[in-house]
Motif scaffolding. Structure first.
Motif, short mmCIF file in Angstrom:
data_model
loop_
_atom_site.label_atom_id
_atom_site.label_comp_id
_atom_site.label_asym_id
_atom_site.label_seq_id
_atom_site.Cartn_x
_atom_site.Cartn_y
_atom_site.Cartn_z
N LYS A 137 17.40 30.81 -41.93
CA LYS A 137 17.89 29.78 -42.84
C LYS A 137 17.98 28.42 -42.15
CE LYS A 137 21.86 28.59 -45.73
NZ LYS A 137 23.18 29.02 -46.20
N PHE A 138 18.32 28.44 -40.85
CA PHE A 138 18.47 27.20 -40.10
C PHE A 138 17.28 26.92 -39.17
CE2 PHE A 138 22.74 28.18 -41.54
CZ PHE A 138 23.13 26.96 -42.05
N ASN A 139 16.14 27.53 -39.50
CA ASN A 139 14.87 27.28 -38.82
C ASN A 139 14.84 27.72 -37.35
OD1 ASN A 139 13.59 26.15 -41.14
ND2 ASN A 139 14.79 24.30 -40.79
N TYR A 140 15.52 28.81 -37.05
CA TYR A 140 15.42 29.43 -35.72
C TYR A 140 14.62 30.72 -35.87
CZ TYR A 140 19.19 26.34 -34.20
OH TYR A 140 19.94 25.25 -33.88
N LYS A 141 14.07 31.17 -34.76
CA LYS A 141 13.36 32.44 -34.76
C LYS A 141 14.36 33.59 -34.82
CE LYS A 141 10.04 33.18 -31.98
NZ LYS A 141 9.21 33.33 -30.77
N SER A 142 13.90 34.71 -35.29
CA SER A 142 14.71 35.93 -35.25
C SER A 142 14.94 36.32 -33.80
CB SER A 142 14.00 37.08 -35.97
OG SER A 142 13.89 36.80 -37.34
N ILE A 143 16.06 36.99 -33.54
CA ILE A 143 16.35 37.46 -32.20
C ILE A 143 16.34 39.00 -32.21
CG2 ILE A 143 18.86 37.30 -32.59
CD1 ILE A 143 17.29 36.62 -29.20
N ASP A 144 15.68 39.57 -31.24
CA ASP A 144 15.67 41.02 -31.08
C ASP A 144 16.94 41.40 -30.33
OD1 ASP A 144 14.79 43.63 -31.16
OD2 ASP A 144 13.29 43.39 -29.59
N ILE A 145 17.68 42.36 -30.84
CA ILE A 145 18.94 42.79 -30.22
C ILE A 145 18.87 44.28 -29.97
CG2 ILE A 145 21.44 42.98 -30.53
CD1 ILE A 145 21.28 40.46 -32.34
N ARG A 146 19.09 44.67 -28.72
CA ARG A 146 18.96 46.07 -28.29
C ARG A 146 20.03 46.43 -27.27
NH1 ARG A 146 15.63 47.93 -32.06
NH2 ARG A 146 13.89 46.50 -32.33
N THR A 147 20.12 47.70 -26.97
CA THR A 147 20.95 48.15 -25.85
C THR A 147 20.10 48.13 -24.59
OG1 THR A 147 20.35 50.49 -26.03
CG2 THR A 147 22.24 49.73 -27.36
N PRO A 148 20.73 48.14 -23.42
CA PRO A 148 19.94 48.25 -22.19
C PRO A 148 19.06 49.51 -22.19
CG PRO A 148 22.13 47.52 -21.65
CD PRO A 148 22.14 47.88 -23.12
N LYS A 149 19.57 50.60 -22.72
CA LYS A 149 18.80 51.84 -22.77
C LYS A 149 17.52 51.66 -23.59
CE LYS A 149 19.11 56.72 -23.84
NZ LYS A 149 20.02 57.84 -23.94
N GLU A 150 17.64 50.99 -24.73
CA GLU A 150 16.46 50.77 -25.57
C GLU A 150 15.43 49.89 -24.86
OE1 GLU A 150 17.75 50.74 -30.16
OE2 GLU A 150 18.80 49.27 -28.92
N VAL A 151 15.90 48.88 -24.14
CA VAL A 151 15.00 47.99 -23.44
C VAL A 151 14.24 48.75 -22.34
CG1 VAL A 151 14.94 45.98 -21.89
CG2 VAL A 151 16.30 45.90 -23.96
N LEU A 152 14.90 49.69 -21.70
CA LEU A 152 14.25 50.46 -20.64
C LEU A 152 13.13 51.32 -21.17
CD1 LEU A 152 17.39 51.57 -18.59
CD2 LEU A 152 15.72 49.79 -18.00
N ASN A 153 13.20 51.68 -22.44
CA ASN A 153 12.17 52.54 -23.04
C ASN A 153 10.93 51.77 -23.49
OD1 ASN A 153 13.66 54.89 -22.65
ND2 ASN A 153 14.75 54.63 -24.58
N TYR A 154 11.01 50.44 -23.46
CA TYR A 154 9.86 49.61 -23.82
C TYR A 154 9.28 49.01 -22.55
CZ TYR A 154 12.03 49.74 -28.44
OH TYR A 154 12.59 50.14 -29.61
N GLU A 155 8.05 48.59 -22.63
CA GLU A 155 7.48 47.86 -21.50
C GLU A 155 8.08 46.47 -21.50
OE1 GLU A 155 3.26 45.98 -20.10
OE2 GLU A 155 3.21 47.88 -21.19
N ILE A 156 8.70 46.13 -20.41
CA ILE A 156 9.37 44.83 -20.32
C ILE A 156 8.38 43.76 -19.92
CG2 ILE A 156 11.16 43.54 -19.16
CD1 ILE A 156 12.80 46.07 -19.04
#
Length: 156
Positions: A137-156
């Motif tokens: 609504k205020f012209n910002y990009k969406s932010i991805d929000i995860r737990t540290p565990k979820e981030v570890l399961n993706y290629e960083i």
């Protein structure tokens, strides 16, 4: 061609999770990878101020990170306005303003992801959708929000 390192914003729950039984294994692995420079860790003045109230062991493990893999950012009026917009939109109540400030800073500095162990106010599908609807609504990009565990399961 050199791969761009992802920028990961952390809130205070991640720093404290290092010493909490339920979260320590994943949090320690997250910080091990941060120390190796697998990504850029975004540390805000909000986090630093909140850590002043934390036990010294929590503060100390953050301060041991290599400066070249840490991006320090400062809370600012733009983030304060965006945080207030989250509250006005009813994403969370007024008592969650600090959480909103973290999300606003991560959004404004264009973090690739914000990581948190706060399931009530941050890592929650309904809340994430709310934060991102305000961002758009205020012209910002969406932010991805995860737990540290979820981030570890993706290629960083």
């Amino acid at each position: 061609m050199k791969k761009r390192l992802k920028k990961i914003y952390i809130d205070t729950s991640v720093a404290g999770g290092y010493f909490e039984k339920e979260f320590s294994e994943d949090t320690k692995e997250f910080f091990r990878r941060a120390r190796k420079g697998e990504f850029i860790l975004i540390v805000s003045t909000l986090l630093e101020n909140e850590l002043l109230e934390a036990p010294s062991k929590v503060r100390n493990h953050i301060s041991k990170l290599k400066k070249k893999f840490v991006l320090k950012i400062t809370h600012n009026p733009q983030a304060e306005t965006l945080a207030a917009n989250y509250i006005s939109a009813g994403v969370v109540g007024k008592t969650s303003i600090e959480d909103c400030r973290h999300i606003a800073l991560a959004t404004i500095c264009r973090a690739d992801v914000l990581v948190s162990w706060n399931f009530r106010h941050i890592v929650n599908v309904d809340r994430i959708n709310g934060y991102n609807s305000v961002n758009l609504k205020f012209n910002y990009k969406s932010i991805d929000i995860r737990t540290p565990k979820e981030v570890l399961n993706y290629e960083i």
